[in-house]
Design an enzyme around this catalytic site. Sequence first.
Site, PDB file in Angstrom:
ATOM      1  N   THR A  75      45.148  37.679 -10.046  1.00  0.00           N
ATOM      2  CA  THR A  75      46.287  38.589  -9.882  1.00  0.00           C
ATOM      3  C   THR A  75      47.582  37.787  -9.893  1.00  0.00           C
ATOM      4  O   THR A  75      48.525  38.099 -10.640  1.00  0.00           O
ATOM      5  CB  THR A  75      46.164  39.386  -8.561  1.00  0.00           C
ATOM      6  OG1 THR A  75      44.951  40.157  -8.616  1.00  0.00           O
ATOM      7  CG2 THR A  75      47.342  40.320  -8.351  1.00  0.00           C
ATOM      8  N   ASN A 152      36.816  44.645 -17.247  1.00  0.00           N
ATOM      9  CA  ASN A 152      36.084  44.689 -15.984  1.00  0.00           C
ATOM     10  C   ASN A 152      35.333  45.985 -15.773  1.00  0.00           C
ATOM     11  O   ASN A 152      34.364  46.033 -15.039  1.00  0.00           O
ATOM     12  CB  ASN A 152      37.041  44.450 -14.808  1.00  0.00           C
ATOM     13  CG  ASN A 152      38.333  45.219 -14.954  1.00  0.00           C
ATOM     14  OD1 ASN A 152      39.032  45.096 -15.966  1.00  0.00           O
ATOM     15  ND2 ASN A 152      38.651  46.035 -13.968  1.00  0.00           N
ATOM     16  N   GLN A 180      37.038  38.116 -16.529  1.00  0.00           N
ATOM     17  CA  GLN A 180      35.658  38.625 -16.584  1.00  0.00           C
ATOM     18  C   GLN A 180      34.813  37.864 -17.600  1.00  0.00           C
ATOM     19  O   GLN A 180      33.616  38.105 -17.714  1.00  0.00           O
ATOM     20  CB  GLN A 180      35.650  40.133 -16.917  1.00  0.00           C
ATOM     21  CG  GLN A 180      36.198  40.996 -15.814  1.00  0.00           C
ATOM     22  CD  GLN A 180      35.283  41.045 -14.577  1.00  0.00           C
ATOM     23  OE1 GLN A 180      34.119  40.644 -14.593  1.00  0.00           O
ATOM     24  NE2 GLN A 180      35.821  41.539 -13.471  1.00  0.00           N
ATOM     25  N   SER A 199      39.385  33.550 -12.225  1.00  0.00           N
ATOM     26  CA  SER A 199      39.273  33.769 -10.785  1.00  0.00           C
ATOM     27  C   SER A 199      37.888  33.341 -10.302  1.00  0.00           C
ATOM     28  O   SER A 199      36.872  33.802 -10.829  1.00  0.00           O
ATOM     29  CB  SER A 199      39.497  35.249 -10.512  1.00  0.00           C
ATOM     30  OG  SER A 199      39.278  35.518  -9.157  1.00  0.00           O
ATOM     31  N   ALA A 200      37.863  32.477  -9.276  1.00  0.00           N
ATOM     32  CA  ALA A 200      36.607  31.869  -8.830  1.00  0.00           C
ATOM     33  C   ALA A 200      35.568  32.880  -8.352  1.00  0.00           C
ATOM     34  O   ALA A 200      34.374  32.704  -8.590  1.00  0.00           O
ATOM     35  CB  ALA A 200      36.916  30.890  -7.690  1.00  0.00           C
ATOM     36  N   HIS A 201      36.039  33.939  -7.687  1.00  0.00           N
ATOM     37  CA  HIS A 201      35.034  34.816  -7.055  1.00  0.00           C
ATOM     38  C   HIS A 201      34.302  35.705  -8.049  1.00  0.00           C
ATOM     39  O   HIS A 201      33.400  36.445  -7.684  1.00  0.00           O
ATOM     40  CB  HIS A 201      35.654  35.639  -5.912  1.00  0.00           C
ATOM     41  CG  HIS A 201      36.534  36.778  -6.321  1.00  0.00           C
ATOM     42  ND1 HIS A 201      36.129  38.090  -6.250  1.00  0.00           N
ATOM     43  CD2 HIS A 201      37.793  36.814  -6.800  1.00  0.00           C
ATOM     44  CE1 HIS A 201      37.118  38.890  -6.633  1.00  0.00           C
ATOM     45  NE2 HIS A 201      38.138  38.138  -6.978  1.00  0.00           N
ATOM     46  N   THR A 239      50.769  25.125  -0.357  1.00  0.00           N
ATOM     47  CA  THR A 239      49.795  24.049  -0.142  1.00  0.00           C
ATOM     48  C   THR A 239      48.511  24.345  -0.918  1.00  0.00           C
ATOM     49  O   THR A 239      47.977  25.454  -0.835  1.00  0.00           O
ATOM     50  CB  THR A 239      49.480  23.937   1.366  1.00  0.00           C
ATOM     51  OG1 THR A 239      50.724  23.797   2.053  1.00  0.00           O
ATOM     52  CG2 THR A 239      48.581  22.753   1.664  1.00  0.00           C
ATOM     53  N   CYS A 323      40.235  47.942  -7.849  1.00  0.00           N
ATOM     54  CA  CYS A 323      41.690  47.868  -7.728  1.00  0.00           C
ATOM     55  C   CYS A 323      42.358  49.211  -7.998  1.00  0.00           C
ATOM     56  O   CYS A 323      43.487  49.433  -7.611  1.00  0.00           O
ATOM     57  CB  CYS A 323      42.244  46.821  -8.677  1.00  0.00           C
ATOM     58  SG  CYS A 323      41.396  45.271  -8.491  1.00  0.00           S
TER      59      CYS A 323
HETATM   60  N1  PMP Z   1      41.679  40.620 -14.018  1.00  0.00           N
HETATM   61  C1  PMP Z   1      40.473  41.200 -14.140  1.00  0.00           C
HETATM   62  C2  PMP Z   1      39.970  41.570 -15.498  1.00  0.00           C
HETATM   63  C3  PMP Z   1      39.706  41.456 -13.005  1.00  0.00           C
HETATM   64  O1  PMP Z   1      38.515  42.038 -13.131  1.00  0.00           O
HETATM   65  C4  PMP Z   1      40.228  41.107 -11.735  1.00  0.00           C
HETATM   66  C5  PMP Z   1      39.434  41.374 -10.471  1.00  0.00           C
HETATM   67  N2  PMP Z   1      39.045  42.716 -10.322  1.00  0.00           N
HETATM   68  C6  PMP Z   1      41.480  40.494 -11.668  1.00  0.00           C
HETATM   69  C7  PMP Z   1      42.178  40.268 -12.825  1.00  0.00           C
HETATM   70  C8  PMP Z   1      42.087  40.085 -10.350  1.00  0.00           C
HETATM   71  O2  PMP Z   1      41.462  38.924  -9.891  1.00  0.00           O
HETATM   72  P1  PMP Z   1      41.695  38.363  -8.393  1.00  0.00           P
HETATM   73  O3  PMP Z   1      40.753  39.096  -7.527  1.00  0.00           O
HETATM   74  O4  PMP Z   1      41.364  36.905  -8.516  1.00  0.00           O
HETATM   75  O5  PMP Z   1      43.111  38.551  -8.052  1.00  0.00           O
END
Ligand code: PMP
Length: 378
Positions: A75, A152, A180, A199-201, A239, A323
């Site tokens: 994000t 996504n 994704q 994004s790591a998660h 940081t 989201c």
């Molecule tokens: N872009 C896409 C295509 C996503 O699927 C997501 C997470 N739903 C994000 C951006 C946002 O990622 P983050 O949770 O790291 O902010």
Amino acid sequence: MIALEKYFDHNSTTPLCEAAREAWLLMADEHWENPSSLYREAGLARRLLDDLREELAEELAVEDAERVVFTSGATEANNAVIHFWSQGPGMVAISSVEHPCVRAAAAGFFGRDRMIDIEVDPLTGQVNLDEVERIVAMGAQVEGVSVMAANNETGTIQPWDVVAELCREAGIPFHSDSTQWIGKEPGGGFSQIDFFTGSAHKFGGPKGVGFLVLPEDFDNCAFIGQLGGPQENGRRGGTEDLAGIAAMIAALKNSANTEDPEEAAARDQFEQALEEAGDFRIVGKRGPRLANTSMIILPHTRNLKWLTRLSDRGFGVSTGSACSAGAGNPSQVMMAMDLEYEEMSRVLRISGGPGQGKKEWMALFDAIQEVNLDLLEE
Ligand code: PMP
């Protein structure tokens, strides 16, 4: 905690993998110093940070590690690119299926009147390349073009490489939200494009850490993603989360990072079973998709009721992007895919992960069948 074999919401987030957990603990225990401090131990943290930047660059096939900026996630990274472009006087062109963190950033920083929507074909979910050609022909009036790598919600894979080439020929900056894609599909080709983000998660790393890759030979002073400190070579104040960054890279190395034919076969068998069982429809099926994703339109009854019944049986699925879910607004992606307003309330998004093969997908199918019968009887 949800059982992993029943967890079908990997596009929302993934569990921390063991390699990431180990890397996180090691850094958090032994190198918690601030990499910007001046004593010797902090200097070691700084060197580890530099090494990690090199490692991530190598994983992404990016030659110059200076292109990599560590962020708090996709994000922030996507917002930063759109904000950077919005300082120019021109327009921004964004696909109509972008994640809200790209679309809302564009609407916020550029304003709706400086935003061009790139429409998608509702059958395939892919952007219309003729439209992209018309947009890039506008030349310097366009500050940048943003088309995600994979969606996504539908899993649709975009022709991001073709769009990147069209932009390159026209001299227009190009950004691809590859959140994704990275960790699920081979990642090397992104190094050729100007801006990309991850994004790591989404691939077994921790939440709250991600990255942005800037263009080659980018003017160091041109970009400031976040004001307030000299970190990240002056490109992002704050940081650095050394433990999170180490965990992200361990997770990326551990992730499949390749297409898995078994996974696609399991998803396809699930979809075929659904289509044979009743009036289930698959969104975007005609186009190329991530092997783990299936967006389905249920035959009847609001999706939340299905989700709750599946949850009662131990399964985790989604009604659409976390989201935008709950916001009460129709999903932009569903609108772009030409879904009727009423159909949007009957959408389920299923996204599998590593270790889920035919057995797990068909167990979900059986549970959906049970819920279907229950709901029909009510
Ligand atoms: N872009 C896409 C295509 C996503 O699927 C997501 C997470 N739903 C994000 C951006 C946002 O990622 P983050 O949770 O790291 O902010």
